[in-house]
Design an enzyme around this catalytic site. Structure first.
Site, short mmCIF file in Angstrom:
data_model
loop_
_atom_site.label_atom_id
_atom_site.label_comp_id
_atom_site.label_asym_id
_atom_site.label_seq_id
_atom_site.Cartn_x
_atom_site.Cartn_y
_atom_site.Cartn_z
N GLU A 190 0.85 -1.20 0.00
CA GLU A 190 0.00 0.00 0.00
C GLU A 190 0.89 1.26 0.00
OE1 GLU A 190 -2.46 1.58 -0.56
OE2 GLU A 190 -4.23 1.10 0.58
N ASP A 191 0.32 2.35 -0.50
CA ASP A 191 1.05 3.62 -0.42
C ASP A 191 0.95 4.21 0.99
OD1 ASP A 191 -1.68 4.14 -0.66
OD2 ASP A 191 -1.48 5.62 -2.26
N ASP A 241 -4.32 5.26 6.32
CA ASP A 241 -4.82 6.47 6.97
C ASP A 241 -5.89 6.07 7.98
OD1 ASP A 241 -5.43 9.16 7.37
OD2 ASP A 241 -6.53 9.41 5.52
N THR A 242 -7.17 6.07 7.58
CA THR A 242 -8.21 5.58 8.50
C THR A 242 -8.10 4.07 8.68
OG1 THR A 242 -9.78 5.18 6.71
CG2 THR A 242 -9.85 7.36 7.75
N GLY A 243 -7.50 3.40 7.70
CA GLY A 243 -7.39 1.94 7.75
C GLY A 243 -8.55 1.24 7.04
N THR A 280 -9.55 1.30 3.87
CA THR A 280 -9.23 0.68 2.58
C THR A 280 -8.51 -0.65 2.80
OG1 THR A 280 -9.00 2.87 1.63
CG2 THR A 280 -8.09 1.06 0.35
N ASP A 327 -1.16 11.09 -5.16
CA ASP A 327 -1.62 12.24 -5.95
C ASP A 327 -2.65 13.06 -5.20
OD1 ASP A 327 -3.80 10.37 -6.05
OD2 ASP A 327 -4.59 11.53 -7.72
N ARG A 361 2.01 12.61 -8.77
CA ARG A 361 2.42 11.21 -8.60
C ARG A 361 3.86 10.96 -9.02
NH1 ARG A 361 -1.99 7.87 -7.61
NH2 ARG A 361 -3.85 8.36 -8.79
#
Ligand code: 5GP
Length: 179
Positions: free
Chosen positions: A103-104, A107-109, A111, A163, A169
């Site tokens: 993963e890049d 954040d919230t987790g 995804t 992005d 990107r």
């Protein structure tokens, strides 16, 4: 009347240099190589679009036979906050394989946990997560990556695959977006 200015590099504050990213990826590659020593084939799944650059650099430092696959998960569109809805598109056979999800940023987790839930249904032998960036202060679901490049504050970052509205990107470094 003046036209609004287009986003450009002046809107960014440098956060992580290309050199630091390269160094850190070399270490991650070593750790992954050691942890999976003897593994006949590691399935590395790149979460598109943001992780394309990270995955390409990371696999060059994993000294193991790898199968590289791609999966698309969308939860953001052009907005800066997670929608909480994850759409996953893939066609990957991972039954009885060791899988490393790349993963890049977590954040919230939402995804990554959505992807993990989906992939677990496909019966992998093991499933781990490697993220370039982690923003643990933003978490809404309990998830902790197995490998993390950098832990950062709750900034909105771009560059090195990440992005905003399709921009930045291509940058070899990571910057904080601050219009
Ligand atoms: P989560 O579901 O963990 O909130 O968000 C994960 C996805 O949101 C990431 O894969 C990435 O596409 C996007 N995202 C989260 N934080 C950022 C950020 O700071 N910058 C960018 N460009 N995308 C982000």
């Amino acid at each position: 009347m003046n036209k609004p200015r287009r986003m450009d590099k002046r809107d960014l504050r440098d956060l992580i240099s290309a050199e630091r990213i390269e160094e850190r990826i070399r270490d991650l590659g070593k750790n992954i190589t050691n942890d999976y020593a003897g593994c006949p084939e590691l399935v590395v799944i790149c979460v598109l679009n943001g992780a394309f650059m990270f995955t390409a650099d990371l696999v060059r430092h994993i000294d193991l036979p790898c199968r590289i696959e791609f999966l698309r998960a969308s939860s953001y569109g052009n907005r800066q906050t997670s929608s909480g809805k994850v759409t996953i598109t893939h066609d990957i056979d991972i039954g009885k394989r060791h899988v490393l999800l790349v993963e890049d940023i977590v954040d919230t987790g939402l995804t990554i946990s959505g992807i993990i839930a989906e992939l677990r249904n496909l019966d992998p032998l093991s499933l781990r997560v490697c993220t370039l960036l982690d923003k643990p202060s933003q978490r809404r679901v309990m998830v902790s990556p197995d490998y993390t490049g950098f832990t950062i504050p709750a900034y909105f970052v771009v560059g090195y695959g990440l992005d905003i509205a399709g921009k930045f990107r291509e940058l070899p470094y990571i910057g904080v977006y601050r219009p």
